[in-house]
Design a protein around this motif. Structure first.
Motif, PDB file in Angstrom:
ATOM      1  N   UNK A 155       0.839  -1.212   0.000  1.00  0.00           N
ATOM      2  CA  UNK A 155       0.000   0.000   0.000  1.00  0.00           C
ATOM      3  C   UNK A 155       0.871   1.259   0.000  1.00  0.00           C
ATOM      4  N   UNK A 156       2.013   1.200   0.660  1.00  0.00           N
ATOM      5  CA  UNK A 156       2.861   2.385   0.803  1.00  0.00           C
ATOM      6  C   UNK A 156       3.513   2.773  -0.523  1.00  0.00           C
ATOM      7  N   UNK A 157       4.012   1.809  -1.256  1.00  0.00           N
ATOM      8  CA  UNK A 157       4.707   2.138  -2.512  1.00  0.00           C
ATOM      9  C   UNK A 157       3.811   2.874  -3.514  1.00  0.00           C
ATOM     10  N   UNK A 158       2.595   2.385  -3.791  1.00  0.00           N
ATOM     11  CA  UNK A 158       1.739   3.162  -4.709  1.00  0.00           C
ATOM     12  C   UNK A 158       1.366   4.528  -4.138  1.00  0.00           C
ATOM     13  N   UNK A 159       1.206   4.607  -2.821  1.00  0.00           N
ATOM     14  CA  UNK A 159       0.890   5.898  -2.198  1.00  0.00           C
ATOM     15  C   UNK A 159       2.046   6.874  -2.375  1.00  0.00           C
ATOM     16  N   UNK A 160       3.265   6.394  -2.286  1.00  0.00           N
ATOM     17  CA  UNK A 160       4.426   7.261  -2.528  1.00  0.00           C
ATOM     18  C   UNK A 160       4.433   7.763  -3.973  1.00  0.00           C
ATOM     19  N   UNK A 161       4.033   6.907  -4.913  1.00  0.00           N
ATOM     20  CA  UNK A 161       3.946   7.357  -6.316  1.00  0.00           C
ATOM     21  C   UNK A 161       2.886   8.449  -6.459  1.00  0.00           C
ATOM     22  N   UNK A 162       1.729   8.269  -5.788  1.00  0.00           N
ATOM     23  CA  UNK A 162       0.702   9.322  -5.805  1.00  0.00           C
ATOM     24  C   UNK A 162       1.259  10.612  -5.193  1.00  0.00           C
ATOM     25  N   UNK A 163       1.954  10.491  -4.071  1.00  0.00           N
ATOM     26  CA  UNK A 163       2.518  11.668  -3.402  1.00  0.00           C
ATOM     27  C   UNK A 163       3.514  12.378  -4.313  1.00  0.00           C
ATOM     28  N   UNK A 164       4.353  11.615  -5.010  1.00  0.00           N
ATOM     29  CA  UNK A 164       5.296  12.213  -5.955  1.00  0.00           C
ATOM     30  C   UNK A 164       4.557  12.928  -7.079  1.00  0.00           C
ATOM     31  N   UNK A 165       3.581  12.248  -7.671  1.00  0.00           N
ATOM     32  CA  UNK A 165       2.830  12.808  -8.806  1.00  0.00           C
ATOM     33  C   UNK A 165       2.092  14.093  -8.418  1.00  0.00           C
ATOM     34  N   UNK A 166       1.558  14.139  -7.185  1.00  0.00           N
ATOM     35  CA  UNK A 166       0.768  15.288  -6.735  1.00  0.00           C
ATOM     36  C   UNK A 166       1.582  16.296  -5.929  1.00  0.00           C
TER      37      UNK A 166
ATOM     38  N   UNK B 106      12.057   5.019   4.335  1.00  0.00           N
ATOM     39  CA  UNK B 106      12.144   6.442   4.692  1.00  0.00           C
ATOM     40  C   UNK B 106      13.511   7.016   4.340  1.00  0.00           C
ATOM     41  N   UNK B 107      14.534   6.197   4.401  1.00  0.00           N
ATOM     42  CA  UNK B 107      15.880   6.671   4.059  1.00  0.00           C
ATOM     43  C   UNK B 107      16.039   6.944   2.563  1.00  0.00           C
ATOM     44  N   UNK B 108      15.182   6.282   1.748  1.00  0.00           N
ATOM     45  CA  UNK B 108      15.353   6.328   0.296  1.00  0.00           C
ATOM     46  C   UNK B 108      14.336   7.189  -0.436  1.00  0.00           C
ATOM     47  N   UNK B 109      13.507   7.936   0.278  1.00  0.00           N
ATOM     48  CA  UNK B 109      12.476   8.737  -0.385  1.00  0.00           C
ATOM     49  C   UNK B 109      12.639  10.215  -0.053  1.00  0.00           C
ATOM     50  N   UNK B 110      12.168  11.050  -0.966  1.00  0.00           N
ATOM     51  CA  UNK B 110      12.159  12.489  -0.718  1.00  0.00           C
ATOM     52  C   UNK B 110      10.949  12.903   0.109  1.00  0.00           C
ATOM     53  N   UNK B 111       9.987  12.012   0.252  1.00  0.00           N
ATOM     54  CA  UNK B 111       8.782  12.283   1.040  1.00  0.00           C
ATOM     55  C   UNK B 111       9.041  11.959   2.504  1.00  0.00           C
ATOM     56  N   UNK B 112       8.362  12.677   3.383  1.00  0.00           N
ATOM     57  CA  UNK B 112       8.454  12.397   4.808  1.00  0.00           C
ATOM     58  C   UNK B 112       7.405  11.351   5.170  1.00  0.00           C
ATOM     59  N   UNK B 113       7.847  10.263   5.797  1.00  0.00           N
ATOM     60  CA  UNK B 113       6.915   9.268   6.301  1.00  0.00           C
ATOM     61  C   UNK B 113       6.579   9.641   7.737  1.00  0.00           C
ATOM     62  N   UNK B 114       5.306   9.852   7.995  1.00  0.00           N
ATOM     63  CA  UNK B 114       4.839  10.273   9.310  1.00  0.00           C
ATOM     64  C   UNK B 114       3.913   9.199   9.880  1.00  0.00           C
ATOM     65  N   UNK B 115       4.232   8.729  11.068  1.00  0.00           N
ATOM     66  CA  UNK B 115       3.454   7.685  11.726  1.00  0.00           C
ATOM     67  C   UNK B 115       2.422   8.341  12.636  1.00  0.00           C
ATOM     68  N   UNK B 116       1.174   7.883  12.525  1.00  0.00           N
ATOM     69  CA  UNK B 116       0.132   8.384  13.401  1.00  0.00           C
ATOM     70  C   UNK B 116      -0.028   7.418  14.572  1.00  0.00           C
ATOM     71  N   UNK B 117       0.329   7.843  15.792  1.00  0.00           N
ATOM     72  CA  UNK B 117       0.047   6.991  16.953  1.00  0.00           C
ATOM     73  C   UNK B 117      -1.454   6.710  17.012  1.00  0.00           C
ATOM     74  N   UNK B 118      -1.798   5.429  17.128  1.00  0.00           N
ATOM     75  CA  UNK B 118      -3.205   5.016  17.064  1.00  0.00           C
ATOM     76  C   UNK B 118      -3.564   4.137  18.249  1.00  0.00           C
TER      77      UNK B 118
END
Length: 185
Positions: A65-76, A102-114
């Motif tokens: 789920x994360x990899x396609x979401x990163x592609x969406x984040x990059x595209x948008x 997280x080390x290999x992406x330009x996007x920030x991965x943010x964890x939501x405590x749940x």
């Protein structure tokens, strides 16, 4: 400070209509939902909207789920990807692969405590970011409230590690966020 609104609030609308309503309400920016089983706004957009997108929320931690979401984040051009920690209270978060990613992406991965996950309160959130400094946090006040945390002390402790916050009403006693009518988007 900038105020944004989660597109999930307008989950019954398509992505463009949801963002139009957020802009009409005069929010500065939006968090875009891509949450399986709820609403998939990010995959509906074909171009970057006029409203600033501050994060993409997938409420998942699985790489599938994360990899396609990163592609969406990059595209948008969305700078932050909000992920769930997985695991159960007292257990380990299911984030090893995400920490590496997280080390290999330009996007920030943010964890939501749940509530109900391995990262659910101040202590577990701080332990996570101390062990994985590339990860950021994106707390939700209702989840922290359900964990029994005092929100002012949670804000002071977690703020240095946060990419953003969800501020949502919570009555302080229920196991969930409360009825829809008691929540302010």
């Amino acid at each position: 400070m900038r105020l944004g609104c989660h597109s999930l609030v307008f989950g019954g609308l398509g992505a463009e209509d949801a963002l139009r309503e957020i802009a009409r309400a005069e929010y500065d920016e939006a968090v875009l939902a891509e949450i399986s089983g709820q609403t998939m706004h990010a995959s509906q957009l074909t171009r970057t909207p006029l409203l600033t997108l501050t994060a993409l929320d997938i409420a998942a931690h699985e790489l599938a789920r994360v990899r396609p979401a990163l592609r969406h984040a990059d595209h948008l051009s969305v700078p932050n990807l909000i992920v769930a920690p997985g695991g159960r209270p007292g257990g380990r978060p299911q984030l090893r692969a995400l920490i590496d990613l997280a080390r290999d992406t330009d996007r920030t991965l943010a964890v939501m405590p749940r509530a109900g996950s391995a990262v659910w309160n101040i202590e577990t959130a701080l332990r996570l970011v101390e062990r994985a400094p590339k990860l950021r946090l994106w707390p939700d006040t209702s989840h922290l409230g359900r964990a029994g945390e005092q929100l002012p002390s949670a804000a002071r402790a977690l703020a240095p590690y946060c990419a953003g916050w969800f501020v949502r009403d919570h009555d302080g006693t229920s196991t969930g966020p409360g009825s829809f009518e008691t929540q302010v988007p």
